[in-house]
Design an enzyme around this catalytic site. Structure first.
Site, mmCIF file in Angstrom:
data_model
loop_
_atom_site.group_PDB
_atom_site.id
_atom_site.type_symbol
_atom_site.label_atom_id
_atom_site.label_comp_id
_atom_site.label_asym_id
_atom_site.label_seq_id
_atom_site.Cartn_x
_atom_site.Cartn_y
_atom_site.Cartn_z
ATOM 1 N N HIS A 37 -40.700 -113.784 -70.592
ATOM 2 C CA HIS A 37 -41.824 -112.832 -70.587
ATOM 3 C C HIS A 37 -41.929 -112.135 -69.234
ATOM 4 O O HIS A 37 -42.165 -110.930 -69.159
ATOM 5 C CB HIS A 37 -43.153 -113.555 -70.857
ATOM 6 C CG HIS A 37 -43.292 -114.125 -72.234
ATOM 7 N ND1 HIS A 37 -43.297 -115.472 -72.486
ATOM 8 C CD2 HIS A 37 -43.439 -113.527 -73.439
ATOM 9 C CE1 HIS A 37 -43.449 -115.681 -73.788
ATOM 10 N NE2 HIS A 37 -43.530 -114.517 -74.386
ATOM 11 N N SER A 186 -41.059 -119.482 -76.455
ATOM 12 C CA SER A 186 -42.258 -120.347 -76.386
ATOM 13 C C SER A 186 -42.098 -121.530 -77.327
ATOM 14 O O SER A 186 -42.637 -122.607 -77.094
ATOM 15 C CB SER A 186 -43.508 -119.552 -76.772
ATOM 16 O OG SER A 186 -43.601 -118.405 -75.969
#
Ligand code: PAF
Length: 286
Positions: A37, A186
């Site tokens: 990210h 994630s």
């Protein structure tokens, strides 16, 4: 960094920024930030003056049997990471504000959403394209940065933005990997130590298929077979798909042509965790 919770507040901030002539970039995410990210945020900072990172675990892109309720969340840690990365606005609306009248409007793209992820998660891209259209209208960015890891998603979003006339440049940034090659995600947090070791098989299978292409293989079924053979070395694995396709439109010809850009994509289950990954390869020659 300013945290923005309301869609209306985000819209008026963006209106003011646009009036000042600022170029707004955005990174749409579902949070639980990792270095992947952060790399998208860095790219977005390069591409615009003001970076809005959007954080929303979107319920409509999860099927009832999927992991919406247990999807990892850590707003406190995400806030720290975003601030350190240089994000100007962290936009994290709540469900009621994103879907005030319920889920009555949806966007469906024909064709591109029928295969691969779309086949195994038939409502997924309806949820994704609808929420991305909404976040585009909330943030009003000039440019949006998405990760290559969700490759089919990037094609869906590019097509939606084009066909619905969003005046937004879609930038796709490369996948960040752990030192052993596992794509950052994630969802990697779900893997137990043994599954984490086994997860390397995705990277190996993508490598093996790339090697076959570099050695002259152009037949799609054989390339798919290389990936399947490598993945099946792990007896516990469940393969949703492992396929080669044209990287512009996911077309699946019998044979690829020299110079053709191909994506090798896969989705597999390790235990209860579903992992996806892909490589982009150009067929040698020409
Ligand atoms: O890639 C994701 O994290 C999500 O699909 C997105 C684009 C933020 C939409 O919810």
């Amino acid at each position: 960094m300013q945290i923005v919770k309301k869609v209306s507040e985000m819209q008026s901030i963006s209106d003011s920024l646009r009036k000042e002539g600022k170029k707004i970039s955005c990174v749409p995410t579902m949070g639980f930030f990792h270095d992947g990210h952060v790399s998208l945020m860095m790219k977005a900072l390069e591409l615009g003056d003001i970076l809005v990172t959007y954080l929303f675990v979107n319920p409509t892109q999860f099927a009832p049997n999927e992991d919406f309720s247990k999807y990892p969340r850590d707003l406190k840690q995400d806030t720290k990471i975003a601030e350190k990365a240089g994000v100007h606005y962290l936009f994290c609306p709540d469900v009621e504000d994103m879907y005030p009248g319920g889920f009555n409007t949806s966007i469906h793209l024909d064709g591109i959403t029928d295969k691969f992820e779309g086949k195994f998660r038939p409502t997924h891209y309806i949820g994704v394209s609808t929420v991305v259209a909404k976040l585009f209208n909330a943030i009003k960015p000039h440019v949006a940065v998405f990760g290559q890891k969700d490759f089919q998603q990037t094609l869906v979003i590019k097509q939606m933005a084009k066909e619905l006339l969003f005046d937004i440049k879609i930038f796709v940034a490369p996948t960040l990997r752990e030192p052993d090659g596992l794509a950052m995600s994630s969802r990697n947090i779900y893997l137990n130590p043994e599954e984490r070791k086994s997860a390397l098989i995705l990277y190996t299978a993508l490598h093996d298929a790339t090697q076959a292409i570099m050695n002259g293989e152009r037949r799609r079924k054989i390339i798919n077979g290389v990936m399947h053979n490598t993945l099946r070395k792990l007896s516990s694995i469940k393969i949703d798909y492992a396929s080669a396709a044209d990287s512009d439109d996911l077309d699946e010809p019998d044979e690829f042509k020299p110079g053709q850009k191909v994506v090798l994509l896969m989705a597999v289950y390790l235990g209860r965790t579903r992992l996806i990954d892909n490589f982009l390869v150009t067929i040698p020659g020409k």
